[in-house]
Design an enzyme around this catalytic site. Structure first.
Site, PDB file in Angstrom:
ATOM      1  N   ASP A  13      32.865 -10.397  -6.205  1.00 16.73           N
ATOM      2  CA  ASP A  13      32.300  -9.221  -5.529  1.00 16.73           C
ATOM      3  C   ASP A  13      32.184  -8.121  -6.585  1.00 16.73           C
ATOM      4  OD1 ASP A  13      31.552  -7.444  -3.302  1.00 16.73           O
ATOM      5  OD2 ASP A  13      33.508  -6.513  -3.604  1.00 16.73           O
ATOM      6  N   SER A  14      31.504  -7.038  -6.235  1.00 16.34           N
ATOM      7  CA  SER A  14      31.430  -5.910  -7.166  1.00 16.34           C
ATOM      8  C   SER A  14      32.791  -5.246  -7.346  1.00 16.34           C
ATOM      9  CB  SER A  14      30.428  -4.878  -6.653  1.00 16.34           C
ATOM     10  OG  SER A  14      30.893  -4.345  -5.431  1.00 16.34           O
ATOM     11  N   TYR A  45      27.218  -2.140  -6.706  1.00 15.85           N
ATOM     12  CA  TYR A  45      25.997  -2.918  -6.895  1.00 15.85           C
ATOM     13  C   TYR A  45      24.866  -2.390  -6.007  1.00 15.85           C
ATOM     14  CZ  TYR A  45      28.339  -6.884  -9.340  1.00 15.85           C
ATOM     15  OH  TYR A  45      28.996  -7.693 -10.223  1.00 15.85           O
ATOM     16  N   GLY A  46      25.250  -1.828  -4.851  1.00 12.98           N
ATOM     17  CA  GLY A  46      24.265  -1.462  -3.825  1.00 12.98           C
ATOM     18  C   GLY A  46      23.059  -0.672  -4.303  1.00 12.98           C
ATOM     19  N   CYS A  77      29.915 -10.997  -1.724  1.00 18.08           N
ATOM     20  CA  CYS A  77      29.241  -9.710  -1.863  1.00 18.08           C
ATOM     21  C   CYS A  77      27.833  -9.881  -1.295  1.00 18.08           C
ATOM     22  CB  CYS A  77      29.177  -9.340  -3.341  1.00 18.08           C
ATOM     23  SG  CYS A  77      28.180  -7.887  -3.693  1.00 18.08           S
ATOM     24  N   ASN A  78      27.544  -9.130  -0.249  1.00 16.45           N
ATOM     25  CA  ASN A  78      26.219  -9.260   0.389  1.00 16.45           C
ATOM     26  C   ASN A  78      25.104  -8.855  -0.551  1.00 16.45           C
ATOM     27  OD1 ASN A  78      26.668  -9.589   3.603  1.00 16.45           O
ATOM     28  ND2 ASN A  78      28.343  -8.480   2.663  1.00 16.45           N
ATOM     29  N   GLU A 156      36.263   2.177  -2.416  1.00 10.13           N
ATOM     30  CA  GLU A 156      36.755   1.945  -3.779  1.00 10.13           C
ATOM     31  C   GLU A 156      37.719   3.058  -4.216  1.00 10.13           C
ATOM     32  OE1 GLU A 156      35.951  -0.552  -6.315  1.00 10.13           O
ATOM     33  OE2 GLU A 156      35.079  -1.776  -4.720  1.00 10.13           O
ATOM     34  N   CYS A 188      28.448  -5.743   4.565  1.00  7.59           N
ATOM     35  CA  CYS A 188      28.949  -5.423   3.222  1.00  7.59           C
ATOM     36  C   CYS A 188      30.435  -5.721   3.291  1.00  7.59           C
ATOM     37  CB  CYS A 188      28.713  -3.951   2.886  1.00  7.59           C
ATOM     38  SG  CYS A 188      29.556  -3.436   1.362  1.00  7.59           S
ATOM     39  N   THR A 189      30.937  -6.457   2.319  1.00  8.20           N
ATOM     40  CA  THR A 189      32.333  -6.905   2.420  1.00  8.20           C
ATOM     41  C   THR A 189      33.338  -5.762   2.256  1.00  8.20           C
ATOM     42  OG1 THR A 189      32.220  -7.575   0.084  1.00  8.20           O
ATOM     43  CG2 THR A 189      31.858  -9.286   1.746  1.00  8.20           C
ATOM     44  N   HIS A 190      32.866  -4.589   1.835  1.00  6.53           N
ATOM     45  CA  HIS A 190      33.755  -3.426   1.788  1.00  6.53           C
ATOM     46  C   HIS A 190      33.973  -2.819   3.177  1.00  6.53           C
ATOM     47  CE1 HIS A 190      32.914  -3.428  -2.544  1.00  6.53           C
ATOM     48  NE2 HIS A 190      33.809  -2.473  -2.704  1.00  6.53           N
TER      49      HIS A 190
HETATM   50  N1  DGL Z   1      30.830  -5.443  -1.266  1.00  3.50           N
HETATM   51  C1  DGL Z   1      29.496  -5.568  -1.643  1.00  3.50           C
HETATM   52  C2  DGL Z   1      28.575  -6.033  -0.555  1.00  3.50           C
HETATM   53  O1  DGL Z   1      29.014  -6.796   0.274  1.00  3.50           O
HETATM   54  C3  DGL Z   1      28.895  -4.625  -2.639  1.00  3.50           C
HETATM   55  C4  DGL Z   1      29.104  -3.184  -2.530  1.00  3.50           C
HETATM   56  C5  DGL Z   1      28.552  -2.437  -3.727  1.00  3.50           C
HETATM   57  O2  DGL Z   1      29.004  -2.714  -4.833  1.00  3.50           O
HETATM   58  O3  DGL Z   1      27.679  -1.583  -3.539  1.00  3.50           O
HETATM   59  O4  DGL Z   1      27.414  -5.715  -0.522  1.00  3.50           O
END
Ligand code: DGL
Length: 273
Positions: A13-14, A45-46, A77-78, A156, A188-190
């Site tokens: 994941d990011s 990453y978004g 990570c989506n 984060e 989003c996994t966050h």
């Molecule tokens: N947790 C990630 C996702 O599921 C990425 C979040 C990010 O880095 O912006 O998209």
């Protein structure tokens, strides 16, 4: 009878978000070893262009294959899955599982009014990955998809409650609240770390769906079908790597995931940031 395959599962994941998926995988598959890479040195990453996220995803996935001899990869990570899943699936020598399809399946099951919401990063929502995945599952469902820029940054930083988060959530979730959905996928996994705030804003009538458990079940099924299960009598070991501050990754990550994250080591990216 086929012999057990005790090679680890690779996951990335990011940053910390994929730990929601790691938690589910550790619980569902306690005999499996896991190597997790959190690219905290280059998160989020978004907002990045898809081509850049794709490059990062390739680099990490190949590092898991080459340096850790993984038997399968979970794109936890989506945003990375939306940008790179099909390429990874085609080019990697091991099977790849993404969070997107299991999440879409769970969302379709959770709704009764047949109107659902998906929230994710700008990269994920603008890629149309969920719009496509949900159509594959059930084309008759009405979908309202909204990006939630800023949510990942709060997670984060370890800020998962308080006025600032609530205000942002009220603003970003307004179109989904107005649409009267009865199920909302945290794409989003966050976001599961913000589920209390998201649930307060959405109201108790809306079921929040997280793809973590569904992804773990999909992984378990795939390993079993391909004869890749580890020896069920063993207890898996868990390795955590980060491209950012490893002390922070271990400390904050342990609070999110639990005691399995006892330490973190450095993962060195070679691609330019
Ligand atoms: N947790 C990630 C996702 O599921 C990425 C979040 C990010 O880095 O912006 O998209």
């Amino acid at each position: 009878m086929t012999s057990a395959d005790n090679r680890p599962i690779g996951m990335f994941d990011s940053g910390f978000g994929g730990l929601t998926v790691a938690r589910a995988v550790i619980d569902v598959l306690p005999s499996e070893d896991l190597v997790y890479i959190g690219d905290t040195g280059r998160y989020p990453y978004g907002p990045r262009p898809a081509s850049e996220v794709r490059e990062f995803a390739h680099e990490i996935a190949w590092s898991l294959v080459r340096d850790h001899n993984v038997k399968a990869i979970v794109v936890a990570c989506n945003t990375a899955a939306a940008a790179a899943f099909y390429e990874l699936e085609t080019e990697l020598p091991v099977p790849v599982v993404s969070v997107v399809e299991p999440g879409a399946r769970a969302l379709a099951i959770a709704t009764t009014v047949r109107r659902v919401g998906v929230i994710g990063t700008v990269g994920t929502i603008s890629s149309g990955a969920y719009q496509r995945a949900l159509k594959e599952v059930d084309a008759s469902l009405e979908l309202i998809a909204t990006a939630c820029p800023g949510f990942v940054e709060f997670v984060e930083r370890g800020q998962t409650s308080g006025d600032e988060v609530v205000l942002l959530a009220e603003r970003l979730l307004a179109p989904i609240v107005e649409a009267n959905v009865d199920a909302l996928l945290l794409g989003c996994t966050h976001y599961p770390y913000l589920s209390r705030v998201i649930s307060e804003v959405m109201g108790p009538q809306v079921v929040l769906v997280s793809s973590a458990d569904e992804t773990a079940f999909a992984l378990a099924e795939m390993l079993h079908e391909r004869g890749l299960d580890a020896d069920l009598k063993r207890t898996g070991s868990h390795t955590f790597l980060s491209s950012g501050d490893v002390e922070w990754f271990a400390d904050f990550g342990r609070r999110l995931l639990g005691p399995e994250l006892s330490e973190a080591s450095r993962w060195e990216p070679s691609a330019n940031d």
